[in-house]
Design a protein around this motif. Structure first.
Motif, PDB file in Angstrom:
ATOM      1  N   UNK A 182       0.901  -1.164  -0.003  1.00  0.00           N
ATOM      2  CA  UNK A 182       0.157  -0.089  -0.053  1.00  0.00           C
ATOM      3  C   UNK A 182       0.915   1.359   0.005  1.00  0.00           C
ATOM      4  N   UNK A 183       1.858   1.312   0.854  1.00  0.00           N
ATOM      5  CA  UNK A 183       2.729   2.505   1.092  1.00  0.00           C
ATOM      6  C   UNK A 183       3.395   2.684  -0.419  1.00  0.00           C
ATOM      7  N   UNK A 184       3.989   1.673  -1.117  1.00  0.00           N
ATOM      8  CA  UNK A 184       4.470   1.616  -2.399  1.00  0.00           C
ATOM      9  C   UNK A 184       3.810   2.311  -3.078  1.00  0.00           C
ATOM     10  N   UNK A 208       3.116   5.933  -2.822  1.00  0.00           N
ATOM     11  CA  UNK A 208       4.442   7.014  -3.659  1.00  0.00           C
ATOM     12  C   UNK A 208       4.493   6.921  -4.876  1.00  0.00           C
ATOM     13  N   UNK A 209       3.877   5.702  -5.519  1.00  0.00           N
ATOM     14  CA  UNK A 209       3.961   5.788  -7.081  1.00  0.00           C
ATOM     15  C   UNK A 209       2.718   6.624  -7.575  1.00  0.00           C
ATOM     16  N   UNK A 210       1.703   6.826  -6.886  1.00  0.00           N
ATOM     17  CA  UNK A 210       0.588   7.828  -7.382  1.00  0.00           C
ATOM     18  C   UNK A 210       1.090   9.295  -6.982  1.00  0.00           C
ATOM     19  N   UNK A 211       1.969   9.177  -5.821  1.00  0.00           N
ATOM     20  CA  UNK A 211       2.296  10.555  -5.589  1.00  0.00           C
ATOM     21  C   UNK A 211       3.189  11.303  -6.566  1.00  0.00           C
ATOM     22  N   UNK A 212       4.263  10.090  -7.201  1.00  0.00           N
ATOM     23  CA  UNK A 212       5.078  10.486  -8.128  1.00  0.00           C
ATOM     24  C   UNK A 212       4.442  11.117  -9.516  1.00  0.00           C
ATOM     25  N   UNK A 213       3.053  10.332  -9.899  1.00  0.00           N
ATOM     26  CA  UNK A 213       2.344  10.898 -11.046  1.00  0.00           C
ATOM     27  C   UNK A 213       1.801  12.283 -10.808  1.00  0.00           C
ATOM     28  N   UNK A 214       1.566  12.630  -9.611  1.00  0.00           N
ATOM     29  CA  UNK A 214       1.134  14.078  -9.250  1.00  0.00           C
ATOM     30  C   UNK A 214       2.330  14.880  -9.504  1.00  0.00           C
ATOM     31  N   UNK A 263       5.662   5.586   5.645  1.00  0.00           N
ATOM     32  CA  UNK A 263       6.490   4.768   6.881  1.00  0.00           C
ATOM     33  C   UNK A 263       7.943   5.512   7.059  1.00  0.00           C
ATOM     34  N   UNK A 264       7.912   5.683   8.304  1.00  0.00           N
ATOM     35  CA  UNK A 264       9.472   6.406   8.521  1.00  0.00           C
ATOM     36  C   UNK A 264       9.960   5.784   9.972  1.00  0.00           C
ATOM     37  N   UNK A 265      11.080   5.461   9.775  1.00  0.00           N
ATOM     38  CA  UNK A 265      12.060   4.987  10.826  1.00  0.00           C
ATOM     39  C   UNK A 265      11.119   3.607  11.232  1.00  0.00           C
ATOM     40  N   UNK A 266      10.535   2.766  10.278  1.00  0.00           N
ATOM     41  CA  UNK A 266       9.774   1.424  10.727  1.00  0.00           C
ATOM     42  C   UNK A 266       8.465   1.782  11.183  1.00  0.00           C
TER      43      UNK A 266
END
Length: 714
Positions: free
Chosen positions: A62-64, A67-73, A91-94
């Motif tokens: 889900x997190x991957x 980020x892929x959708x965020x990249x497209x924006x 996800x930040x520092x696990x």
């Protein structure tokens, strides 16, 4: 310094895990905000993946994909030249955080995690995320490689910071943070933040909107400022309906408000604000002194301005004027909320329509009228030129017609997608209920089937006699209580099986190309579920239930309202009819009555439900409370009898809630076991409980004081 700024907030109909669909709606909202001249756009909570992902938030995929959708924006230049406030998990520092991504022209300025998480009622955010429990703390976040490549750096700030522009300063808070006593907007406002964004995943509940809006107004009445509220709208895959109502509020006054219930997938609300009004509002010396003592926020600097320039007078840019709050009556909320939820569920499930066992009683009547309301809303959307609704109608309802077909009336649409079935018993079903069901179906346009289930009932009943030689009878024919209940349950469960059979086959009977089944709708109300006054796996067992969290009293008000608003005179007969399950034979001196069977009225059940869930009272606490509330109606002993009777039946029937049909959430005392009301389903014997003994002791004490005379029968 420029003073006029155009800002945008929105309501989006996002769907859990529909990454590409969610992305398209986010982009559409950005483009619409830009078209209207906005320089700041705020979107709903977790809008990239959808709010209702639940345990999918525990999956790395889900997190991957977020980020892929965020990249497209970020890489879409049509999304440039506007400050973006976008919601997604990070996800930040696990650790997993519910975050806002603040971006501009393809670059992330700040990742702002949620400080306080919603973790009660329908919400379990701490199952998936942890709060950023460090107000004003900021550190570095290492970006995924694909984002770092377009960012031009490996790191961006993450934490509780604000964004500073040449002409103002804005800060973000998320949903639950607004509802906390010490909300972030308090300290942000003292630090000079003039624009607040709030991104929410707030669900509809009857009479809830007033509370939400009063909190937003209070936030800026005390602090001053421009408040942009964004919310999800629609069914994103679960029991909740997110009810939109995006708005812009300035110094406690509403200047823009979106719809609470709508079939629009994207609704953008813009307003022109005069930032000098905020500065003038914050004149008090006491506020200035407090601001010097408040914690300091790190400001993320950008040269991008929200206003158009130093001398930005534009005769076309007029500050948005104040407007009155628009709130629906509870009756309208029932007509609109569950109806919009049903439409989302139908179009996204790819089912062929709905089926409801129409008994002639008010509950199945209310379910049918809500479906009819849905058809009315769809017709309004078609008239407004809603392209998505047009396509959905042709796919769902047009299968019976030529390509390009559209209905001309709500009844015509209802006939294509809504199926009602009256399943009577010759000795138990009255002519009145059969007639009411048939005439209601005719008036709303549903495809109606009338039948008797006597043959199935007697075949099942005779199985026991053939196998054991024992013949059970109803109590009016001299049977035992156990036999009476068992024979009622045969009918109830037969109706469930029959409903599913017809739901699978009626599209084929009608010649629908490609087959496809119907969704079976339940029609047990919240009070019956609370009391357990239903047969497990009877007609209350269905695919979904639009009234499963609505009280009988509210349903009656809704039907009374719909009788006039929808021009359905037949509904008056449903209101006047005595509630009855019609599971026992009718004789010259006996007709089954729901309230007589339950030993309490529906009004009393509603009171019990609110005290149990909302007031958080056990048996003894409820008894003490009702001694005062019902002192003019019942004696202490009569109150005790009613309280103990309710808790006894609640306890022995609690197991039914573990399999209850998923229902639209509407009331704050819903007994839904699946998430909202987490209580055991195996209880100690209630009449031997310590609470009941304490109630009895108190009754005896009060009676010795001469307070034992009642005004009604227990």
């Amino acid at each position: 310094m420029g003073r006029l700024m155009t800002v945008a907030t929105c309501s989006l109909n996002q769907w859990a895990l529909d990454f590409e669909g969610n992305l398209a709606r986010i982009k559409e909202s950005i483009h619409e905000a830009k078209r209207r001249g906005a320089h700041l756009r705020c979107g709903p909570e977790l809008e990239v993946c959808g709010y209702g992902c639940l345990d999918h938030f525990l999956e790395a995929d889900l997190y991957l994909h977020c980020w892929e959708m965020c990249l497209m924006i970020l890489t879409d230049e049509t999304c440039n030249d506007i400050l973006l406030d976008i919601g997604m998990p990070v996800i930040h520092r696990n650790n997993r955080f519910n975050c806002r991504i603040i971006a501009l022209n393809g670059k992330i300025l700040l990742i702002r995690p949620k400080l306080w998480l919603a973790n009660d009622g329908n919400y379990r955010e701490m199952r998936y995320f942890i709060p950023w429990d460090r107000p004003t703390h900021v550190e570095e976040y290492y970006l995924p490689r694909m984002i770092a490549k377009v960012q031009g750096s490996q790191k961006v700030p993450i934490g509780d910071a604000v964004i500073s522009t040449p002409d103002t300063c804005f800060g973000a808070e998320t949903c639950e943070e607004l509802f906390t006593p010490n909300s972030p907007h308090n300290t942000m406002g003292l630090n000079g933040v003039e624009i607040f964004t709030n991104s929410s995943g707030s669900h509809h509940s009857l009479r809830k909107l007033d509370t939400r809006i009063s909190l937003i107004q209070e936030a800026t009445r005390k602090n001053g400022g421009v408040y942009l509220y964004s919310n999800q709208q629609g069914c994103d895959g679960d029991r909740l309906y997110y009810d939109g109502c995006a708005m812009v509020i300035v110094n406690g006054e509403i200047i823009a408000q979106g719809s609470q219930f709508s079939l629009n997938d994207v609704e953008v609300i813009t307003a022109v604000v005069d930032i000098e009004e905020v500065r003038a509002y914050r004149f008090a010396p006491s506020r200035g002194i407090q601001s010097l003592r408040a914690p300091t926020y790190r400001r993320i600097e950008t040269t991008f301005s929200l206003s158009t320039g130093e001398n930005d007078f534009d005769p076309k840019a007029v500050p948005s004027s104040r407007r009155a709050l628009r709130v629906h009556k509870p009756e309208e909320e029932i007509a609109l909320g569950p109806a919009c939820w049903l439409w989302d569920y139908l179009r996204r499930s790819k089912a062929a329509g709905f089926l409801v066992p129409l008994s002639g009683g008010i509950d199945s009547c209310a379910t049918a009228v809500i479906v009819f309301s849905m058809c009315r809303i769809v017709m309004d959307a078609l008239k407004e030129g809603n392209a998505q609704v047009n396509a959905d109608v042709q796919r769902v309802a047009g299968a019976y017609e030529a390509e390009g077909w559209l209905p001309k009336t709500p009844q015509e649409l209802c006939n294509r997608i809504f199926h009602t079935v009256y399943m009577g018993m010759a000795s138990q079903s009255s002519k009145e209920t059969r007639s009411r069901a048939e005439r209601l179906a005719r008036d709303i346009g549903s495809y109606h089937t009338d039948m008797n289930i006597d043959d199935v009932f007697h075949a099942e009943k005779n199985l026991l006699t053939q196998s054991t030689g024992f013949e059970p009878n109803f109590k009016v024919h001299g049977g035992t209580v156990a036999a009476n209940l068992a024979l009622q349950n045969i009918q109830a469960r037969t109706r469930m099986v029959t409903a599913y059979y017809f739901a699978q086959m009626l599209p084929s009977v009608r010649g629908r190309p490609g087959g496809g089944g119907l969704l079976v709708l339940g029609s047990a109300n919240v009070d019956e579920a609370l009391r357990g006054y239903l047969t497990k796996y009877d007609c209350s067992s269905a695919d979904i239930n639009p009234i499963g969290s609505i009280s009988k009293t509210d349903l009656k008000r809704f039907i009374s309202w719909a009788r006039h608003s929808f021009s359905l005179p037949i509904l008056e007969e449903f209101i006047e009819a005595t509630p009855t399950a019609e599971l026992e034979p009718i004789t010259s001196d006996y007709v089954q009555s729901d309230e007589a069977d339950m030993g309490m009225t529906y009004v009393e059940l509603s009171v019990f439900g609110k005290l149990r869930k909302e007031a958080k009272l056990g048996p003894y606490g409820m008894f003490q409370r009702l001694l005062h509330d019902w002192k003019d109606q019942y004696s202490p002993r009569e109150v005790a009898v009613k309280v103990k009777r309710f808790h006894h039946f609640y306890a022995i029937n609690r197991h039914k809630m573990t399999t209850i049909t998923p229902a639209y959430h509407a009331e704050g005392y819903s007994p839904d076991d699946n998430r909202f009301d987490l209580r055991p389903f195996l209880y100690p014997a209630q009449y031997d409980s310590w609470s009941f003994k304490r109630i009895d002791e108190e009754v005896e004490r009060l009676e010795k004081m001469g307070l034992g005379v009642g005004k009604a029968e227990g």
